[in-house]
Design a protein around this motif. Structure first.
Motif, PDB file in Angstrom:
ATOM      1  N   TYR A  28       0.845  -1.204   0.000  1.00  0.00           N
ATOM      2  CA  TYR A  28       0.000   0.000   0.000  1.00  0.00           C
ATOM      3  C   TYR A  28       0.878   1.252   0.000  1.00  0.00           C
ATOM      4  O   TYR A  28       0.634   2.207  -0.742  1.00  0.00           O
ATOM      5  CB  TYR A  28      -0.911  -0.006   1.239  1.00  0.00           C
ATOM      6  CG  TYR A  28      -1.779   1.221   1.336  1.00  0.00           C
ATOM      7  CD1 TYR A  28      -3.035   1.260   0.714  1.00  0.00           C
ATOM      8  CD2 TYR A  28      -1.345   2.355   2.023  1.00  0.00           C
ATOM      9  CE1 TYR A  28      -3.827   2.398   0.781  1.00  0.00           C
ATOM     10  CE2 TYR A  28      -2.120   3.491   2.096  1.00  0.00           C
ATOM     11  CZ  TYR A  28      -3.366   3.501   1.483  1.00  0.00           C
ATOM     12  OH  TYR A  28      -4.133   4.642   1.538  1.00  0.00           O
ATOM     13  N   MET A  29       1.925   1.224   0.818  1.00  0.00           N
ATOM     14  CA  MET A  29       2.781   2.416   0.928  1.00  0.00           C
ATOM     15  C   MET A  29       3.578   2.643  -0.354  1.00  0.00           C
ATOM     16  O   MET A  29       3.887   3.774  -0.705  1.00  0.00           O
ATOM     17  CB  MET A  29       3.712   2.278   2.147  1.00  0.00           C
ATOM     18  CG  MET A  29       2.964   2.537   3.450  1.00  0.00           C
ATOM     19  SD  MET A  29       3.755   1.864   4.919  1.00  0.00           S
ATOM     20  CE  MET A  29       5.226   2.788   5.005  1.00  0.00           C
ATOM     21  N   ARG A  30       3.884   1.541  -1.058  1.00  0.00           N
ATOM     22  CA  ARG A  30       4.581   1.692  -2.352  1.00  0.00           C
ATOM     23  C   ARG A  30       3.659   2.336  -3.368  1.00  0.00           C
ATOM     24  O   ARG A  30       4.029   3.234  -4.107  1.00  0.00           O
ATOM     25  CB  ARG A  30       5.023   0.315  -2.854  1.00  0.00           C
ATOM     26  CG  ARG A  30       6.539   0.198  -2.946  1.00  0.00           C
ATOM     27  CD  ARG A  30       7.004  -0.993  -3.764  1.00  0.00           C
ATOM     28  NE  ARG A  30       6.284  -2.229  -3.487  1.00  0.00           N
ATOM     29  CZ  ARG A  30       6.642  -3.091  -2.524  1.00  0.00           C
ATOM     30  NH1 ARG A  30       7.680  -2.851  -1.772  1.00  0.00           N
ATOM     31  NH2 ARG A  30       5.957  -4.201  -2.334  1.00  0.00           N
ATOM     32  N   GLU A  31       2.405   1.859  -3.378  1.00  0.00           N
ATOM     33  CA  GLU A  31       1.440   2.406  -4.352  1.00  0.00           C
ATOM     34  C   GLU A  31       1.095   3.859  -4.047  1.00  0.00           C
ATOM     35  O   GLU A  31       0.799   4.632  -4.942  1.00  0.00           O
ATOM     36  CB  GLU A  31       0.152   1.572  -4.338  1.00  0.00           C
ATOM     37  CG  GLU A  31       0.302   0.288  -5.149  1.00  0.00           C
ATOM     38  CD  GLU A  31      -0.815  -0.700  -4.861  1.00  0.00           C
ATOM     39  OE1 GLU A  31      -1.839  -0.297  -4.273  1.00  0.00           O
ATOM     40  OE2 GLU A  31      -0.640  -1.879  -5.212  1.00  0.00           O
ATOM     41  N   ASN A  32       1.096   4.203  -2.761  1.00  0.00           N
ATOM     42  CA  ASN A  32       0.754   5.580  -2.368  1.00  0.00           C
ATOM     43  C   ASN A  32       1.997   6.278  -1.826  1.00  0.00           C
ATOM     44  O   ASN A  32       1.985   6.860  -0.746  1.00  0.00           O
ATOM     45  CB  ASN A  32      -0.329   5.555  -1.295  1.00  0.00           C
ATOM     46  CG  ASN A  32      -1.576   4.881  -1.784  1.00  0.00           C
ATOM     47  OD1 ASN A  32      -2.395   5.479  -2.456  1.00  0.00           O
ATOM     48  ND2 ASN A  32      -1.702   3.593  -1.483  1.00  0.00           N
ATOM     49  N   PHE A  33       3.061   6.187  -2.604  1.00  0.00           N
ATOM     50  CA  PHE A  33       4.365   6.642  -2.118  1.00  0.00           C
ATOM     51  C   PHE A  33       4.374   8.129  -1.749  1.00  0.00           C
ATOM     52  O   PHE A  33       3.930   8.977  -2.512  1.00  0.00           O
ATOM     53  CB  PHE A  33       5.428   6.378  -3.188  1.00  0.00           C
ATOM     54  CG  PHE A  33       6.792   6.798  -2.749  1.00  0.00           C
ATOM     55  CD1 PHE A  33       7.487   6.061  -1.807  1.00  0.00           C
ATOM     56  CD2 PHE A  33       7.374   7.957  -3.249  1.00  0.00           C
ATOM     57  CE1 PHE A  33       8.745   6.453  -1.383  1.00  0.00           C
ATOM     58  CE2 PHE A  33       8.630   8.357  -2.817  1.00  0.00           C
ATOM     59  CZ  PHE A  33       9.317   7.601  -1.883  1.00  0.00           C
ATOM     60  N   ARG A  34       4.853   8.396  -0.554  1.00  0.00           N
ATOM     61  CA  ARG A  34       5.082   9.784  -0.129  1.00  0.00           C
ATOM     62  C   ARG A  34       6.463   9.819   0.493  1.00  0.00           C
ATOM     63  O   ARG A  34       6.742   9.058   1.432  1.00  0.00           O
ATOM     64  CB  ARG A  34       4.042  10.207   0.919  1.00  0.00           C
ATOM     65  CG  ARG A  34       2.836  10.875   0.273  1.00  0.00           C
ATOM     66  CD  ARG A  34       1.946  11.468   1.336  1.00  0.00           C
ATOM     67  NE  ARG A  34       1.061  10.490   1.932  1.00  0.00           N
ATOM     68  CZ  ARG A  34       0.546  10.597   3.149  1.00  0.00           C
ATOM     69  NH1 ARG A  34       0.866  11.619   3.917  1.00  0.00           N
ATOM     70  NH2 ARG A  34      -0.266   9.693   3.608  1.00  0.00           N
ATOM     71  N   TYR A  35       7.292  10.677  -0.041  1.00  0.00           N
ATOM     72  CA  TYR A  35       8.687  10.696   0.403  1.00  0.00           C
ATOM     73  C   TYR A  35       8.778  10.974   1.923  1.00  0.00           C
ATOM     74  O   TYR A  35       8.147  11.895   2.419  1.00  0.00           O
ATOM     75  CB  TYR A  35       9.468  11.767  -0.374  1.00  0.00           C
ATOM     76  CG  TYR A  35      10.926  11.754  -0.048  1.00  0.00           C
ATOM     77  CD1 TYR A  35      11.772  10.772  -0.549  1.00  0.00           C
ATOM     78  CD2 TYR A  35      11.466  12.723   0.798  1.00  0.00           C
ATOM     79  CE1 TYR A  35      13.104  10.740  -0.229  1.00  0.00           C
ATOM     80  CE2 TYR A  35      12.817  12.691   1.138  1.00  0.00           C
ATOM     81  CZ  TYR A  35      13.621  11.702   0.618  1.00  0.00           C
ATOM     82  OH  TYR A  35      14.942  11.674   0.951  1.00  0.00           O
ATOM     83  N   GLY A  36       9.571  10.167   2.598  1.00  0.00           N
ATOM     84  CA  GLY A  36       9.826  10.397   4.031  1.00  0.00           C
ATOM     85  C   GLY A  36       8.668  10.007   4.938  1.00  0.00           C
ATOM     86  O   GLY A  36       8.698  10.300   6.130  1.00  0.00           O
ATOM     87  N   SER A  37       7.629   9.353   4.367  1.00  0.00           N
ATOM     88  CA  SER A  37       6.475   9.012   5.226  1.00  0.00           C
ATOM     89  C   SER A  37       6.698   7.665   5.895  1.00  0.00           C
ATOM     90  O   SER A  37       7.513   6.863   5.459  1.00  0.00           O
ATOM     91  CB  SER A  37       5.194   8.975   4.395  1.00  0.00           C
ATOM     92  OG  SER A  37       5.286   7.918   3.471  1.00  0.00           O
ATOM     93  N   ASN A  38       5.930   7.415   6.970  1.00  0.00           N
ATOM     94  CA  ASN A  38       5.960   6.082   7.571  1.00  0.00           C
ATOM     95  C   ASN A  38       4.525   5.612   7.789  1.00  0.00           C
ATOM     96  O   ASN A  38       3.572   6.276   7.371  1.00  0.00           O
ATOM     97  CB  ASN A  38       6.793   6.067   8.854  1.00  0.00           C
ATOM     98  CG  ASN A  38       6.172   6.918   9.938  1.00  0.00           C
ATOM     99  OD1 ASN A  38       4.957   7.112   9.978  1.00  0.00           O
ATOM    100  ND2 ASN A  38       7.004   7.433  10.813  1.00  0.00           N
ATOM    101  N   PHE A  39       4.380   4.479   8.455  1.00  0.00           N
ATOM    102  CA  PHE A  39       3.062   3.847   8.599  1.00  0.00           C
ATOM    103  C   PHE A  39       2.000   4.783   9.154  1.00  0.00           C
ATOM    104  O   PHE A  39       0.858   4.779   8.700  1.00  0.00           O
ATOM    105  CB  PHE A  39       3.184   2.585   9.459  1.00  0.00           C
ATOM    106  CG  PHE A  39       3.551   2.872  10.886  1.00  0.00           C
ATOM    107  CD1 PHE A  39       4.871   3.065  11.263  1.00  0.00           C
ATOM    108  CD2 PHE A  39       2.569   2.939  11.863  1.00  0.00           C
ATOM    109  CE1 PHE A  39       5.210   3.329  12.575  1.00  0.00           C
ATOM    110  CE2 PHE A  39       2.890   3.203  13.183  1.00  0.00           C
ATOM    111  CZ  PHE A  39       4.219   3.405  13.539  1.00  0.00           C
ATOM    112  N   SER A  40       2.368   5.613  10.136  1.00  0.00           N
ATOM    113  CA  SER A  40       1.324   6.434  10.765  1.00  0.00           C
ATOM    114  C   SER A  40       0.833   7.522   9.807  1.00  0.00           C
ATOM    115  O   SER A  40      -0.330   7.917   9.861  1.00  0.00           O
ATOM    116  CB  SER A  40       1.799   7.024  12.086  1.00  0.00           C
ATOM    117  OG  SER A  40       2.905   7.836  11.883  1.00  0.00           O
TER     118      SER A  40
END
Ligand SMILES: Nc1ncnc2c1ncn2[C@@H]1O[C@H](COP(=O)(O)OP(=O)(O)OP(=O)(O)O)[C@@H](O)[C@H]1O
Length: 429
Positions: free
Chosen positions: A275-287
């Motif tokens: 999910y995080m790959r598909e909705n990539f946001r630089y420097g983001s984490n799970f929260s």
């Protein structure tokens, strides 16, 4: 001049002439006391208003000298102690010129006081003292009569940290009041644990050292932060019985059930990554992606590994250990964390590479040198103080700037005031 070089913090070396202001102020006070006694004596034997006034004035001077002595004590205490330290540990060399002794080289030390600490600094100047300055813990502890909290070795400075007033242990009644939601968890004793900065926990300690109580505390803290919680308890002890409250799908005691829970956790981690790959946001984490922390609490890891007697059960154990390895190495970004508890840690329980990826490591109770080394590796404390309190031990948190594990007391859960199941129910209902 030295104080200018070293960031305006006070320094001591034997190049500087030492005026012992503490001793001088003490002598002044004692002299004034003697004069005051003589003046009072005079009043007794030849009473006059003038003699009375004189004794009153001397008594006032004596009181002032007492204040001056106290001020000198607090202001020059560390300077005087370090001066004595350099001399008595022979951290200088002398040359003889025309029958006179001169200090030709001297180590330089300094200090910094904070609210509850004193930090003794040893400045390495690339001379013969540099190596010795890295190993002064035993002498400094004796000098200050304080246990060493930590030692930080930097290229040009070695810092020795001592608590002047001990940080306090967290108490259960404080816990009931704190309904914190931020990720960092207060562990008391000045330690705040943030799983994002320092993922995963290793908790070691023999029987009765306080492991179960500390795990109970952490479980409540995880739940306060709305974490998804899985528990594996291969010995089916207290934690296993939590299935009544958390549900059979969250608490496992048999090897197959444990394997299923670990598999589910790894799948959840992979789904999050996708999910995080598909909705990539630089420097983001799970929260940032709205995921909650997932915690897998694995008690008695050693006992679980030892339970593999035949081929089939060994396969299950290998599968579980493989899943745990993935969580340790990849879990952080996805918010999937593991707490591993074991009575003893050895290379078979957890190899050293994996151990070094567990950001928070704790050894409760008294342990052998080898036991400490298995938990802390290169962060094993050089000097250990005796563990005389239940639930106390050593703690090392990666990234804290500390070079080695330090003494710590786990939160105190007073059995008379604290009902774990009651607290748990409040959080899950
Ligand atoms: N943090 C604490 N607060 C209050 N009491 C504690 C604490 N830690 C330990 N104790 C005391 O020590 C006893 C043993 O603690 P605990 O049951 O957690 O040990 P353990 O390491 O889990 O041992 P075992 O492996 O045998 O279960 C507790 O019953 C309690 O009386």
């Amino acid at each position: 001049m030295l104080s200018k070089i070293y960031n305006k913090e006070p320094t001591v070396s034997l190049y500087q002439k030492n005026i012992n202001w503490i001793l001088l102020s003490k002598l002044l006070k004692q002299s004034l006391l003697v004069i005051t006694i003589i003046a009072c004596y005079n009043v007794l034997f030849s009473f006059s208003f003038f003699n009375l006034l004189k004794s009153f004035i001397w008594a006032s001077f004596w009181k002032l000298a007492e204040k001056l002595e106290n001020w000198c004590q607090s202001h020059f205490k560390y300077r005087q102690l370090l001066y004595y330290f350099l001399e008595s540990n022979k951290l200088y060399t002398e040359t003889n010129l025309d029958g006179k002794h001169y200090i030709s080289t001297s180590a330089i030390m300094g200090w910094k006081e904070t609210d509850n600490k004193v930090i003794i600094k040893a400045y390495k100047q690339g001379d013969t003292y540099s190596k010795r300055l890295e190993n002064l813990e035993i002498e400094l502890q004796a000098l200050l009569n304080l246990p060493l909290e930590s030692k930080i070795v930097r290229p040009a400075i070695v810092e020795y940290h001592f608590y002047t007033s001990q940080p306090s242990r967290l108490q259960a009644n404080q816990l009931q009041r704190t309904l914190s939601t931020g990720l960092p968890i207060d562990l008391g004793y000045g330690i705040v644990y943030n799983p994002i900065d320092c993922p995963h926990i290793l908790l070691a300690g023999g029987t009765g050292s306080g492991k179960s109580i500390f795990i109970s505390y952490l479980i409540l803290e995880f739940l306060k932060r709305k974490s998804i919680l899985y528990i594996c308890d291969p010995k089916n002890s207290d934690l296993g019985s939590l299935s009544h409250y958390l549900g059979e799908d969250k608490v496992a005691t048999s090897p197959n059930h444990i394997a299923r829970i670990v598999r589910l956790t790894v799948e959840e981690m992979n789904r999050r990554y996708e999910y995080m790959r598909e909705n990539f946001r630089y420097g983001s984490n799970f929260s940032d992606h709205g995921f909650k922390m997932t915690w897998l609490v694995f008690d008695e890891m050693g006992a679980f590994q030892a339970s593999g007697t035949d081929k089939k059960s060994k396969e299950v154990i290998n599968e579980v250990m493989d899943g745990i390895k993935q969580i340790i190495l990849l879990g952080r970004q996805a918010g999937v964390f593991i707490l591993i508890a074991a009575q003893q840690v050895n290379a078979d329980t957890l190899n050293t590479d994996l151990r070094d990826n567990l950001g928070l490591r704790i050894a409760l109770g008294s342990n052998s040198s080898e036991g400490y080394r298995m938990v802390f590796g290169s962060a094993t404390p050089p000097v250990k103080q005796p563990i005389e309190v239940k639930g106390a031990g050593y703690l090392y948190m990666q990234g804290s700037g500390k070079e080695s594990a330090e003494y710590w007391e786990s939160p105190y859960l007073n059995p008379k005031e604290f009902d774990f199941i009651n607290e748990l129910q409040k959080l899950i209902n």
